[in-house]
Scaffold this active site. Structure first.
Site, short mmCIF file in Angstrom:
data_model
loop_
_atom_site.label_atom_id
_atom_site.label_comp_id
_atom_site.label_asym_id
_atom_site.label_seq_id
_atom_site.Cartn_x
_atom_site.Cartn_y
_atom_site.Cartn_z
N GLY A 81 37.32 42.45 37.28
CA GLY A 81 38.21 42.14 38.40
C GLY A 81 39.41 43.07 38.44
O GLY A 81 39.89 43.55 37.41
N ARG A 145 30.98 44.88 37.67
CA ARG A 145 30.81 43.92 36.57
C ARG A 145 29.51 44.12 35.78
O ARG A 145 29.08 43.22 35.06
CB ARG A 145 30.87 42.49 37.12
CG ARG A 145 32.25 42.06 37.63
CD ARG A 145 32.33 40.55 37.78
NE ARG A 145 33.61 40.12 38.34
CZ ARG A 145 34.70 39.89 37.61
NH1 ARG A 145 34.66 40.06 36.31
NH2 ARG A 145 35.81 39.48 38.18
N ASP A 176 35.23 40.89 27.63
CA ASP A 176 33.80 41.23 27.58
C ASP A 176 33.60 42.75 27.63
O ASP A 176 32.80 43.30 26.88
CB ASP A 176 33.04 40.59 28.75
CG ASP A 176 32.75 39.12 28.47
OD1 ASP A 176 32.81 38.73 27.29
OD2 ASP A 176 32.50 38.37 29.43
N LYS A 202 42.87 44.88 30.05
CA LYS A 202 43.11 44.54 31.46
C LYS A 202 42.67 43.14 31.78
O LYS A 202 41.62 42.72 31.31
CB LYS A 202 42.32 45.53 32.33
CG LYS A 202 42.29 45.21 33.79
CD LYS A 202 40.88 45.08 34.37
CE LYS A 202 40.17 43.82 33.95
NZ LYS A 202 38.97 43.47 34.73
N THR A 203 43.38 42.37 32.50
CA THR A 203 42.96 41.19 33.25
C THR A 203 44.19 40.40 33.69
O THR A 203 45.10 40.16 32.88
CB THR A 203 42.00 40.23 32.49
OG1 THR A 203 41.72 39.12 33.35
CG2 THR A 203 42.51 39.69 31.18
N ASP A 205 44.11 37.42 34.25
CA ASP A 205 43.97 36.08 33.68
C ASP A 205 44.84 35.85 32.44
O ASP A 205 45.11 34.72 32.07
CB ASP A 205 42.51 35.79 33.32
CG ASP A 205 41.61 35.73 34.54
OD1 ASP A 205 42.13 35.90 35.67
OD2 ASP A 205 40.39 35.54 34.39
N GLY A 251 42.59 32.61 37.68
CA GLY A 251 42.56 32.68 36.22
C GLY A 251 41.32 31.93 35.80
O GLY A 251 41.38 30.73 35.53
N TYR A 421 43.19 36.41 45.14
CA TYR A 421 43.01 37.80 45.54
C TYR A 421 44.33 38.40 46.04
O TYR A 421 44.51 39.62 46.00
CB TYR A 421 41.90 37.89 46.60
CG TYR A 421 40.58 37.38 46.02
CD1 TYR A 421 39.81 38.20 45.20
CD2 TYR A 421 40.16 36.08 46.22
CE1 TYR A 421 38.64 37.73 44.61
CE2 TYR A 421 38.99 35.60 45.63
CZ TYR A 421 38.24 36.43 44.83
OH TYR A 421 37.10 35.97 44.23
N GLU A 422 45.28 37.53 46.46
CA GLU A 422 46.59 38.02 46.92
C GLU A 422 47.35 38.75 45.83
O GLU A 422 48.23 39.56 46.10
CB GLU A 422 47.46 36.83 47.36
CG GLU A 422 47.00 36.09 48.58
CD GLU A 422 45.91 35.06 48.29
OE1 GLU A 422 45.34 35.06 47.20
OE2 GLU A 422 45.64 34.25 49.19
N ARG A 424 45.82 40.23 42.89
CA ARG A 424 45.09 41.14 42.00
C ARG A 424 45.32 42.62 42.30
O ARG A 424 45.11 43.47 41.45
CB ARG A 424 43.58 40.86 42.08
CG ARG A 424 43.22 39.51 41.54
CD ARG A 424 41.79 39.42 41.11
NE ARG A 424 40.85 40.01 42.05
CZ ARG A 424 39.54 40.00 41.87
NH1 ARG A 424 39.04 39.41 40.80
NH2 ARG A 424 38.74 40.55 42.75
P1 FBP Z 1 38.46 39.83 34.99
O1 FBP Z 1 38.27 38.81 33.90
O2 FBP Z 1 37.35 40.78 35.10
O3 FBP Z 1 39.79 40.52 34.86
O4 FBP Z 1 38.51 39.07 36.40
C1 FBP Z 1 39.17 37.85 36.50
C2 FBP Z 1 39.16 37.26 37.87
O5 FBP Z 1 40.18 37.81 38.68
C3 FBP Z 1 39.32 35.75 37.76
O6 FBP Z 1 40.66 35.36 37.79
C4 FBP Z 1 38.48 35.23 38.90
O7 FBP Z 1 37.93 33.97 38.62
C5 FBP Z 1 37.39 36.25 39.00
O8 FBP Z 1 37.92 37.46 38.53
C6 FBP Z 1 36.89 36.42 40.42
O9 FBP Z 1 35.80 37.29 40.39
P2 FBP Z 1 35.33 38.19 41.61
O10 FBP Z 1 36.23 39.37 41.64
O11 FBP Z 1 33.95 38.59 41.21
O12 FBP Z 1 35.43 37.38 42.84
#
Ligand code: FBP
Length: 547
Positions: A81, A145, A176, A202-203, A205, A251, A421-422, A424
């Protein structure tokens, strides 16, 4: 040609800061090593799986001298993500490698790990790099992913990297992806390949953190973006005094973002999944206590409020957790039957046949729309996609029903929001801009030092950048063995919210007051210019954890 906003133009000119020790250039630092390391758990099993890279020492950059390599060619992968600051990690790698040798090259693999496997890449030129400095998003090369884990995939990666005469690949990803990076590093070494693999944490979360990694990049900006939006809603709520706002915060599993946003804005309720799991609270119990709060505030003449709900909540309530894991298994084993079922009603007929009575009771207690969301396609790991379950709506509807059942006089009108998404791809805060740039620069230096199986780090983050300590952590040190898809696998241990740590304790200590009063805080937009205590502050989580 995209038109840039005034902020974007000004932001492009921002020069991210590096920790002091890195400011004199790559030749003026050297690596200082600690003692051999052990994995956080399951030492014998992790060691057996990583005979080449297990036990490497923690490394720290100190003032000194380093031999600079010739021109280096380094591949970069953005994995998973989006998280604010990814472009600055690449900028740090780019500038670091050019400082090592101006003829060095950075090759960005397109669309995530699959770009590496398939040899699809974009050479990052100074012009391309300059267009992306200090911007949010991962659009410079895209992300994906795909999991790199099979021998066949590793062979393809090796062929691609050797074909490009690459010295290393930097994998920018979460737990991961960094686990897979470590497996790839081990595999290259076992094959006698000199290609090194370095990771970057990175994340948004915030669940990739441990004694060595204070926080993952992107968490700071995402939390501040959500806090701004929650603050705005709190103002509206207090002005109109007619709605309860149920706000779900992204998250996937851990509640770090909800907790941080809650600490920054002090809403009437912040649910923490880890606490609910520890107390073993069922969905009905959570709904009952939310209805209690509505009634309590209503008795004080307040038919309004703000509740923050972590994205992963449903998987932490024992009854819903059992339902979801049963559904995951059932939909995997009976995939053909579920695919053949024409609609939700037909799928539910199948469920009646397969589900045990208690699990079926939980399922059918849910509103129709939410039940449909639980039956949606699984992610590539076979898990339900929690970001697509409207937990905020589920709770709103169930609280309405509960109040009705009680014959309550409380007026309850709810609105729902999902902030994910707002945040990220928001433009990185000063903290993330500097942190990411430094992580990238450090990754380049680790490659120069021939290190593999390491993750770039900066520690002492709350003391201001003048005190930041750059270094590298062996990935095996963060690993333990977990059961995944019926197999024991080495993985980086995921960090959930700790209920005995200072950030949660702070929420707990204030919960009653924040519930009953309007102690709302309005953080406003991410501040870039102004007093350093406003613009360069880190998160409440880091401040409370590290003092
Ligand atoms: P990462 O663990 O890869 O950083 O992504 C986390 C995340 O943003 C979560 O918060 C969310 O549940 C998920 O990705 C959403 O996934 P997608 O981008 O596939 O809709």
């Amino acid at each position: 040609m995209t038109q840039l906003s005034a902020l974007q133009i000004a932001r492009k000119a921002y020069q991210p800061k590096l920790p002091p020790v890195l400011r004199s250039g790559p030749a003026a630092v050297e690596l200082k090593f600690g003692g051999a390391t052990e994995s956080v758990a399951d030492q014998a099993a992790v060691k057996a799986l990583f005979p080449q890279t297990y036990g490497q020492p923690v490394a720290e950059f100190v003032a000194g001298t380093s031999k600079l390599a010739g021109p280096l060619t380094v591949g970069v992968v953005l994995s998973g993500g989006q998280a604010p600051g990814g472009h600055n990690v690449i900028a740090g790698i780019f500038d670091g490698l050019k400082a090592i040798n101006p003829a060095s090259r950075v090759l960005g693999f397109l669309g995530g790990p699959s770009g590496l496997e398939e040899g699809k890449y974009l050479e990052i030129t100074p012009e391309i790099m300059d267009a992306y400095r200090n911007t949010g998003g991962f659009d410079i090369i895209g992300s994906g992913r795909t999991k790199l884990e099979t021998e066949e995939q590793f062979l393809k990666c090796k062929a691609v990297l050797e074909g490009l005469k690459a010295n290393a690949v930097v994998i920018i990803g979460g737990d991961d992806s960094n686990t897979n990076a470590a497996v790839l590093a081990e595999w290259f070494k076992a094959k006698g390949s000199p290609i090194s693999v370095v990771g970057c944490p990175k994340t948004i979360d915030g669940d990739l953190k441990n004694a060595q990694i204070p926080t993952s990049f992107g968490f700071d900006t995402a939390a501040k973006t959500y806090a701004e939006l929650i603050g705005n809603i709190q103002r509206d709520c207090l002005s109109a005094k007619k709605y309860w706002h149920y706000i779900k915060i992204m998250g996937r599993s851990a509640s770090h973002l909800a907790l941080e946003a809650g600490l920054q804005t002090q809403p009437n309720l912040t649910l923490i999944s880890e606490e609910i799991e520890k107390k073993g609270e069922t969905l009905a119990q959570v709904v009952a206590s939310m209805a209690d709060l509505v009634e309590l505030r209503s008795k004080a003449g307040k038919n309004f409020g703000v509740a923050v709900i972590p994205e992963g909540l449903v998987e932490f309530m024992p009854d819903v957790k059992k339902l979801i894991s049963t559904l995951n298994d059932l939909m995997a084993h009976e995939a053909a039957a579920f695919e053949a079922a024409a609609d939700q009603a037909a799928k539910e007929e199948l469920l009646k046949k397969f589900l045990a009575a208690d699990v079926a009771a939980t399922y059918f207690s849910l509103p129709f729309g939410i039940r449909g969301q639980l039956l949606l396609d699984r992610d590539p790991h076979g898990n339900v996609q929690v970001s697509r379950i409207e937990t905020e709506k589920l709770l709103g509807e169930m609280v309405t029903a509960e109040l009705k059942k009680r014959g309550s006089k409380a007026k309850f009108s709810f609105l729902t929001h999902f902030f994910g998404y707002e945040g990220r791809c928001a433009a990185p805060s000063n903290f993330d801009a500097d942190y990411c740039y430094s992580l990238g620069y450090v990754a380049g230096l680790l490659v120069n030092g021939g290190k593999t199986g390491y993750m770039a780090t900066c520690s002492s983050l709350t003391k201001g950048i003048e005190k930041w300590v750059p270094g590298g952590i062996p990935v095996t040190q963060m690993m333990n063995i977990e059961r995944r898809h019926g197999h024991d696998k080495p993985v980086i241990r995921k960090a959930l919210v700790e209920l005995d740590a200072a950030p949660f304790k702070k929420l707990e200590a204030n919960r009653k007051v924040w519930a009953e009063t309007e102690s709302y805080v309005y953080p406003g937009p991410i501040q870039y210019w102004g007093p350093t205590e406003v613009c360069d502050a880190t998160t409440k989580t880091l401040e409370l954890e590290q003092g």
